[in-house]
Design a protein around this motif. Sequence first.
Motif, short mmCIF file in Angstrom:
data_model
loop_
_atom_site.label_atom_id
_atom_site.label_comp_id
_atom_site.label_asym_id
_atom_site.label_seq_id
_atom_site.Cartn_x
_atom_site.Cartn_y
_atom_site.Cartn_z
N HIS A 24 0.84 -1.20 0.00
CA HIS A 24 0.00 0.00 0.00
C HIS A 24 0.88 1.26 0.00
N ALA A 25 1.90 1.27 0.87
CA ALA A 25 2.78 2.44 0.96
C ALA A 25 3.50 2.68 -0.36
N ARG A 26 3.94 1.63 -1.02
CA ARG A 26 4.61 1.80 -2.31
C ARG A 26 3.69 2.47 -3.33
N ARG A 27 2.42 2.07 -3.35
CA ARG A 27 1.47 2.70 -4.28
C ARG A 27 1.27 4.17 -3.94
N GLN A 28 1.13 4.47 -2.66
CA GLN A 28 0.92 5.85 -2.23
C GLN A 28 2.16 6.71 -2.49
N LEU A 29 3.33 6.15 -2.27
CA LEU A 29 4.57 6.88 -2.52
C LEU A 29 4.74 7.20 -4.00
N ARG A 31 2.33 7.68 -6.16
CA ARG A 31 1.40 8.76 -6.46
C ARG A 31 1.90 10.11 -5.96
N ALA A 32 2.52 10.10 -4.78
CA ALA A 32 2.98 11.33 -4.15
C ALA A 32 4.38 11.74 -4.62
N VAL A 37 7.81 6.82 4.20
CA VAL A 37 6.65 7.10 5.05
C VAL A 37 7.18 7.82 6.28
N TYR A 55 3.80 11.11 3.41
CA TYR A 55 4.67 10.53 2.39
C TYR A 55 5.66 11.61 2.01
N LEU A 91 -2.16 -3.03 6.85
CA LEU A 91 -3.28 -2.62 6.01
C LEU A 91 -4.35 -3.69 6.16
N SER A 98 -10.40 -0.23 2.96
CA SER A 98 -9.11 -0.60 3.53
C SER A 98 -8.65 0.53 4.43
#
Length: 119
Positions: A24-29, A31-32, A37, A55, A91, A98
Motif C-alpha cells: 500500500h505504501a509503495r502505491r501511495q509513494l 502517487r505522491a 513514510v 509521504y 493494512l 481498507s
Amino acid sequence: MSVDTFDPAAPTAGVRMTDAAIKHARRQLARAEARAVRLGVRKAGCSGFMYEIGYVSEPQSNDTEYPVASDLSVFVDPEALPLVQGTEIDLVVEGLNSVLKFRNPNAQVECGCGESFGV
C-alpha cells in the motif's frame, strides 16, 4: 505489575510494516512522488493521541529511520518515538474498504473507532 523500558537500540524496538502495508505504501509513494513514510502523532481524539502518516522524500533533521523493506523506510518524528516504539503498521481490508491499523504495544487505551490512543 510490569515495567517496560524504552531502549532505542533494541533490535525489536523499531517501527515495522506488514507486507500488505508495504505494498500500500509503495502505491501511495508513487502517487505522491515520495520515497518514504513519515510517522508522527499529535494530541487529538478521544483517547489523547492520533497517528499522522505522511509521504515524504527526505526525513526531517532529527527523524529516526527504520528500513521496513529494501526500498522503503519509515521516518519517525523524535517526539513521537517514545509513543510509537515497537508499533506494527498493517493494512486491513474489510469489504470494499481498507484502512491502516497500528498495533502499538505502548497504547494502554484506544478509542472505539481506532483513530486515537492513550499511553
